[in-house]
Design an enzyme around this catalytic site. Structure first.
Site: not given
Length: 509
Positions: A79, A167, A169
């Site tokens: 990002c 993202h 994660e």
């Protein structure tokens, strides 16, 4: 030399989550704020640049000199990290026409690149950004896109540097773990050897070298962190570890005797100290939550210091500090604004002029539990719900007295035992009973009563940063409420807390 991944934090709310995902791959990693960069030594195998609440277009946007690692080590920008790499190399980052937040699908995916291997076209990813990479330099290769984001992922030609706009994660990115494994294992070449067994082995060896024949004193709480830390130190130096377990009068019913017994069964050199009256005296007349916390902390330091001075030639203070505490102390913006005093008691090392040993300061909470399992600690300790340092002192709203503690201990005992009896205890992250500073009208038999109200609180959570109220069965709540009112004198009303964190906190004070 243990290999590791360095995560450079630009202030993202997800940074700790990136670290947890990397560690789930049995690879050690460290978080460092962008303004406190580490040395990129031989043991560093790759670098991840985190997201950020900032825009790369801001005048004072966080930035770093990447010359010490970029091109030499694999890099993954996530990002903000991806936007920073693109802008620094001559690309263009502009405000998104529509703020891109939420689920999206990768409708273009170049599987020839190692980062994306074994991922599927149309896989769901999670976007969270107000800017977008509108143009990339000539030496950048776009390798993934969504319907609205052309540059969803890229690779810099001639080096192992990648950027992704989503993202990986978060769980909403369904193949995020695959992408991170591709980067950490296949691109960085990490061997996935960081396991609880290896951690115990290397930590005990390091503690032996660090402590030698020195004596260590340590305060135990009955909780997971201090117990696991104590066992690691005990494995290294045996009876040279002196443990102190203080009864502050604010523990759960029977907890002091039960926990002290379990510590002795583990072979720990532990002394129990009954200091209830000192704590009750220090709390007399205090109703403000911060005043109570400070009084409890100050009294603990006094009691612990007095006991520790009875041991000759102590050099070290053992502490159960874990990694989130360390990260907080060197965060991007410094320690967070104080919402309430942390339950870990500060001031001891300075007062006692001791060096500090913290064997768990690289671990997250779930990793501490896994190490505890390797050390064969009993589930009564490892499976125990988190319990605040100030104990029932912050679960009694208003002034704390011995009589109020006794009442709350009985209520709490019924609630916690009920959870265990109905096999609900392990489904709850933390459960608590709170004694409220109000009375309510009730009827018992033919008599009108005017007695105390208690609130029950049960939450589900991963790490306490966020929490949701637990939807316990109505039959169970009814049974527990009935038992509390029948068995605990002076309580005639039970309520259940259905607020989540945020906006509420887990504890009431």
């Amino acid at each position: 030399m243990a290999e590791k991944i360095i995560i450079i934090d630009f202030g993202s709310q997800y940074t700790q989550l990136i670290a947890r995902r990397v560690r789930e791959l049995n690879v050690y990693c460290e978080i460092h704020p962008f303004n406190h960069l580490p040395a990129f030594t031989e043991d560093v195998k790759g670098v991840i640049l985190s997201g950020s609440p900032c825009s790369v277009r801001d005048k004072d946007a966080p930035n770093i000199d990447m010359s010490s690692f970029k091109g030499r080590l694999p890099v993954l920008g996530i990002c903000y990290g991806a936007q920073l790499l693109a802008q620094n190399e001559g690309g263009s980052v502009l405000p998104s026409e529509i703020r891109e937040y939420g689920r999206a699908r990768l409708n273009k995916l170049d599987l020839h690149f190692d980062l994306l291997k074994e991922m599927n076209l149309q896989t769901q990813v999670w976007m969270s950004h107000g800017d977008t990479i509108s143009a990339v330099p000539e030496h950048f290769k776009v390798i993934a896109s969504t319907e609205s984001v052309n540059v969803a992922a890229y690779k810099i030609e001639g080096e192992n540097t990648y950027g992704i706009q989503f993202h990986p994660e978060v769980t909403h990115t369904l193949e995020g773990k695959t992408l991170l494994r591709n980067f950490v294992v296949h691109i960085c070449g990490c061997r996935q050897e960081w396991t609880p067994d290896i951690f115990v082995e290397t930590t005990v060896e390091n503690l032996k070298k660090q402590l030698g024949n020195d004596k260590v004193v340590m305060g135990l709480s009955g909780g997971v962190d201090s117990s696991v830390a104590a066992m690691l130190i005990h494995k290294a130096i045996g009876s040279n570890l002196y443990c102190i377990f203080v009864d502050n009068g604010l523990l759960r019913k029977n907890e002091f005797d039960e926990v002290l017994h379990s510590y002795r069964d583990l072979g720990l050199n532990v002394k129990g100290v009954d200091a209830k009256e000192k704590f009750y005296l220090a709390l007399m007349g205090k109703s403000d939550p911060e005043d109570k916390r400070k009084a409890i902390g100050k009294t603990f330091i006094e009691v612990f210091d007095e006991e520790a001075h009875q041991i000759s030639d102590v050099s070290w203070l053992g502490q159960g500090t874990i990694y989130p505490d360390v990260i907080e102390s060197v965060s991007v913006k410094g320690p967070s604004a104080t919402i309430k005093s942390h339950h870990n008691v500060g001031g001891l090392p300075e007062k006692m002029k001791l060096k500090v040993v913290e064997p768990l300061n690289t671990l997250f909470k779930d990793e501490v539990r896994n190490v505890g399992k390797t050390l064969e600690l009993p589930n009564t300790i490892l499976g125990r719900h988190p319990f605040p340092g100030p104990g029932l002192g912050i679960r009694i709203l208003g002034e704390v007295t011995a009589a109020k503690v006794k009442t709350l201990q009985e209520v709490d005992y019924v609630f916690i035992n009920g959870l265990k009896k109905h096999n609900l205890y392990d489904e709850v992250w933390q459960a608590a009973a709170i004694l409220l500073p109000v009375q309510s009208v009730g009827v018992m038999g033919d008599e009108r009563t005017y007695e105390m109200v208690v609130a029950l609180r049960a939450v589900t959570s991963l790490d306490g940063m966020t929490a949701d109220w637990c939807q316990l069965p109505y039959d169970f709540l009814g049974e527990v409420s009935n038992e509390i009112i029948n068995k605990v004198k002076s309580v005639n009303r039970v309520v259940y807390d259905i607020s989540s964190k945020p906006p509420a906190t887990i504890e009431w004070e």
